[in-house]
Motif scaffolding. Structure first.
Motif, PDB file in Angstrom:
ATOM      1  N   LYS A   1      24.349 -28.637 -36.542  1.00  0.00           N
ATOM      2  CA  LYS A   1      25.256 -29.755 -36.301  1.00  0.00           C
ATOM      3  C   LYS A   1      25.268 -30.102 -34.804  1.00  0.00           C
ATOM      4  O   LYS A   1      25.277 -31.257 -34.414  1.00  0.00           O
ATOM      5  N   ALA A   2      25.252 -29.033 -33.982  1.00  0.00           N
ATOM      6  CA  ALA A   2      25.289 -29.237 -32.543  1.00  0.00           C
ATOM      7  C   ALA A   2      23.971 -29.818 -32.038  1.00  0.00           C
ATOM      8  O   ALA A   2      23.943 -30.554 -31.074  1.00  0.00           O
TER       9      ALA A   2
ATOM     10  N   LEU B   1      36.197 -25.738 -38.440  1.00  0.00           N
ATOM     11  CA  LEU B   1      34.906 -25.818 -37.743  1.00  0.00           C
ATOM     12  C   LEU B   1      34.197 -27.152 -37.974  1.00  0.00           C
ATOM     13  O   LEU B   1      33.208 -27.453 -37.313  1.00  0.00           O
ATOM     14  N   GLY B   2      34.698 -27.909 -38.951  1.00  0.00           N
ATOM     15  CA  GLY B   2      34.064 -29.197 -39.238  1.00  0.00           C
ATOM     16  C   GLY B   2      32.756 -29.054 -40.010  1.00  0.00           C
ATOM     17  O   GLY B   2      31.965 -29.988 -40.085  1.00  0.00           O
TER      18      GLY B   2
ATOM     19  N   ASP C   1      25.426 -12.445 -44.130  1.00  0.00           N
ATOM     20  CA  ASP C   1      24.802 -13.681 -44.642  1.00  0.00           C
ATOM     21  C   ASP C   1      25.748 -14.862 -44.475  1.00  0.00           C
ATOM     22  O   ASP C   1      25.353 -15.961 -44.092  1.00  0.00           O
ATOM     23  N   PHE C   2      27.005 -14.602 -44.833  1.00  0.00           N
ATOM     24  CA  PHE C   2      28.022 -15.652 -44.825  1.00  0.00           C
ATOM     25  C   PHE C   2      28.195 -16.202 -43.410  1.00  0.00           C
ATOM     26  O   PHE C   2      28.188 -17.413 -43.200  1.00  0.00           O
ATOM     27  N   ILE C   3      28.307 -15.304 -42.435  1.00  0.00           N
ATOM     28  CA  ILE C   3      28.488 -15.731 -41.041  1.00  0.00           C
ATOM     29  C   ILE C   3      27.247 -16.489 -40.551  1.00  0.00           C
ATOM     30  O   ILE C   3      27.343 -17.533 -39.909  1.00  0.00           O
ATOM     31  N   LYS C   4      26.068 -15.954 -40.911  1.00  0.00           N
ATOM     32  CA  LYS C   4      24.824 -16.605 -40.485  1.00  0.00           C
ATOM     33  C   LYS C   4      24.720 -18.017 -41.090  1.00  0.00           C
ATOM     34  O   LYS C   4      24.287 -18.961 -40.429  1.00  0.00           O
ATOM     35  N   PHE C   5      25.142 -18.126 -42.330  1.00  0.00           N
ATOM     36  CA  PHE C   5      25.168 -19.414 -43.041  1.00  0.00           C
ATOM     37  C   PHE C   5      25.957 -20.435 -42.216  1.00  0.00           C
ATOM     38  O   PHE C   5      25.537 -21.571 -42.010  1.00  0.00           O
ATOM     39  N   TYR C   6      27.126 -19.999 -41.716  1.00  0.00           N
ATOM     40  CA  TYR C   6      27.976 -20.888 -40.912  1.00  0.00           C
ATOM     41  C   TYR C   6      27.393 -21.110 -39.523  1.00  0.00           C
ATOM     42  O   TYR C   6      27.446 -22.219 -38.991  1.00  0.00           O
TER      43      TYR C   6
ATOM     44  N   THR D   1      26.528 -28.865 -47.544  1.00  0.00           N
ATOM     45  CA  THR D   1      25.543 -29.626 -46.772  1.00  0.00           C
ATOM     46  C   THR D   1      24.202 -28.917 -46.642  1.00  0.00           C
ATOM     47  O   THR D   1      23.184 -29.556 -46.430  1.00  0.00           O
ATOM     48  N   SER D   2      24.191 -27.601 -46.782  1.00  0.00           N
ATOM     49  CA  SER D   2      22.966 -26.861 -46.506  1.00  0.00           C
ATOM     50  C   SER D   2      21.866 -27.197 -47.504  1.00  0.00           C
ATOM     51  O   SER D   2      22.112 -27.381 -48.686  1.00  0.00           O
TER      52      SER D   2
END
Lengths: 85, 482
Positions: free
Chosen positions: A83-84, A52-53, A71-76, A59-60
């Motif tokens: 990033k977008a 996913l880059g 939580d994990f998915i939301k984090f990503y 970085t967060s």
């Protein structure tokens, strides 16, 4: 592939490779009760970075660690969104 | 609990037994406790002996240490990952007379075995050394209580040598000798009376042993984990015991922060060591435990405790280097040579057991840790020589490369660490296939399967990439910094 699907895919793949019994995944699944250990998460995070880059753990600005799969998915997703943007 | 007795300024306790006199602290494992006020009997048959402490539980190891310090000539503390095939050589090199453990399955062929009875908090011992057989016959073979008269230490016996294994990489494990004085050199006396220590470490390694000694010398209780206890259960147990001082590697802490069970914790003091503490984990801990003092410490099995940083920032102030040993800094001096951190202090190990000098150049120890100066601060950049640190466990890349290189179709490989925000690093491999095998992706599965067969999971490459070639140095060696 969306972020959520990519995450779940990596959970399954790494569990298989590391021979860990993975519980049925849902957003409320507590990461540490998923059947995966720290090494598995380290591998998942590295592979998602390549795929996913993004590596939101590094970085967060957010100082909270994700506790559940949701939580994990939301984090990503948040990291992918910023990033977008 | 009574107020803590302050250690006399004039010096350290002679033995661990002296240090815990009057303590009513408790060492808590999972489902078992060791109450120091009821501690048992010294194995006087072991006076002057070389003893290998090979225990299943940390609690048993603690009991063995308390019983043997000041009695045995040498205590070799088997790390939990010490491989059985290395035992004969360890016993030979360290001149071991007896093995101590909870049950006979821990015995080693050809060496006297002595059972540690945790239930009765005592060391059950038959007679051991010829020299002491006579003495025992005179005293009717009764073991003297540790707290009673102590004539166990024969005249002229040097202080007990404490031997630890380095969190080793490949080949024969290295044994590093310390004294109690050196091991306790960094410990400040007089902790608060209600201190309860907890640690994610194992007390059979340097970092964990430091915490055991801190607790014992401060007459504070200590909560220890069990090998197959899961994170949530251990965190809950720490919470139940009201742990105030909690220590672990950055990887341990990341795992704890990912567990909802960390809600049970409210430590006053949080300590990290054993790996590079990055700013992200320091900030996360500060946010989760705003009331706690957070420190990251630098120590190694060979060099002992170096220093502790408490300003909440990663790295350490550059002025630590070059400073003379002093009261505030303790007896530690540091210098940087070729980017490698060197330490000199009274806490460094006294040497390796059965081989190799430890100290070079007037007592300086090369830590093998690379540092880089940016602004007024030094930052840790990882290990020299390519050693990979995965969650505090060290991996020699050559060991993994050797496994990969003997697989069919492989011409060469290079194993390295990739930075991980979860475990500090993970193992990755670049592999060059032979021309015949080139481009055949099925080799990936067979190489990884072969690695999994002979290596523990943390040493198996998490990612394997096929590359056309690997860079070599001018000297013809595999370039490790490509």
């Amino acid at each position: 592939m969306g972020v959520a699907a990519a995450v779940v895919d990596q959970f399954r793949q790494v569990a298989r490779e590391q021979d860990k019994p993975l519980v049925a995944l849902n957003p409320d699944t507590v990461l540490l009760e998923s059947g995966l250990d720290s090494l598995c998460f380290a591998i998942i995070v590295a592979r998602l970075e390549d795929q996913l880059g993004i590596d939101p753990f590094t970085t967060s600005e957010d100082v909270y660690f994700p506790v559940t799969l949701g939580d994990f998915i939301k984090f990503y997703e948040d990291a992918a969104g910023s990033k977008a943007a | 609990m009574p107020p803590v007795q302050r250690l006399p300024d004039s010096g350290r306790p002679e033995t661990l037994h002296d240090a815990i006199a009057g303590s009513d602290a408790v060492l808590c494992g999972r489902g078992a406790e060791l109450r120091l006020s009821e501690r048992g009997h010294a194995p006087d048959g072991l006076a002057g002996a070389g003893v290998l402490l090979r225990t299943r539980s940390q609690l048993a190891a603690a009991l063995g240490l308390i019983a043997l310090d000041g009695v045995a000539r040498r205590i070799v503390i088997a790390s939990p990952d010490l491989k059985p095939e290395h035992l004969p050589s360890v016993i030979d090199r360290a001149e071991i007379d007896a093995v101590l453990g909870e049950d006979e399955t821990l015995a080693v062929d050809g060496t006297q075995f002595i059972r540690l009875d945790l239930q009765r908090t005592e060391v059950c011992h038959p007679l051991l050394r010829e020299a002491h057989r006579k003495e025992e016959a005179v005293s009717a073979g009764e073991a003297a209580p540790v707290g009673g008269e102590r004539k166990l230490k024969p005249e002229g016996l040097k202080k007990t040598e404490w031997v630890l294994f380095t969190s080793g990489t490949t080949g024969e494990p290295k044994m590093v000798a310390h004294t109690l004085e050196g091991l306790t050199g960094a410990i400040q006396p007089g902790a608060a009376a209600d201190t309860v220590w907890g640690t994610f470490y194992d007390i059979r390694r340097y970092g964990g042993l430091q915490i055991l000694l801190r607790a014992l010398l401060g007459h504070a209780s200590l909560i220890l984990s069990d090998a197959d206890e899961d994170v949530a259960d251990f965190l809950a147990r720490l919470g139940r015991h009201g742990v105030t001082h909690l220590t672990g590697t950055p990887s341990h802490w990341r795992r704890a922060l990912m567990s909802p069970a960390n809600a049970a914790l409210a430590p006053r003091y949080v300590r990290l060591s054993g790996e590079i503490a990055d700013q992200a984990i320091l900030d996360s801990l500060k946010s989760r435990f705003p009331e706690a003092a957070i420190g990251h410490a630098y120590a190694s099995t060979e060099a002992g405790v170096g220093f502790e940083v408490t300003d909440g920032l990663e790295g350490f102030p550059a002025e630590y280097v070059g400073r003379r040993a002093s009261k505030t800094m303790g007896a530690v001096e540091m210098k940087v040579e070729d980017g490698r951190l060197h330490l000199r202090s009274s806490r460094t190990a006294s040497g390796y057991v059965g081989g190799g000098p430890l100290l070079h150049n007037d007592g300086w120890v090369d830590t093998g840790d690379m540092v880089e100066k940016r602004g007024g601060r030094l930052y840790f950049m990882g290990r020299a020589g390519g050693i990979i640190n995965v969650g505090g466990l060290k991996i020699n890349p050559e060991e993994v490369e050797a496994v990969i290189n003997r697989q069919p179709g492989v011409r060469a490989s290079r194993v390295s660490g990739r930075r991980s925000p979860i475990t500090g690093a993970i193992v990755v491999a670049d592999v060059v296939l032979t021309d015949a095998a080139g481009g055949n992706a099925t080799f990936r599965d067979s190489i990884l399967a072969a690695c999994r067969e002979v290596l523990p999971p943390f040493k198996v490459p998490a990612m394997l990439r096929f590359v056309p070639s690997l860079a070599l140095t001018a000297g013809g060696k595999l370039s490790r910094h490509a």
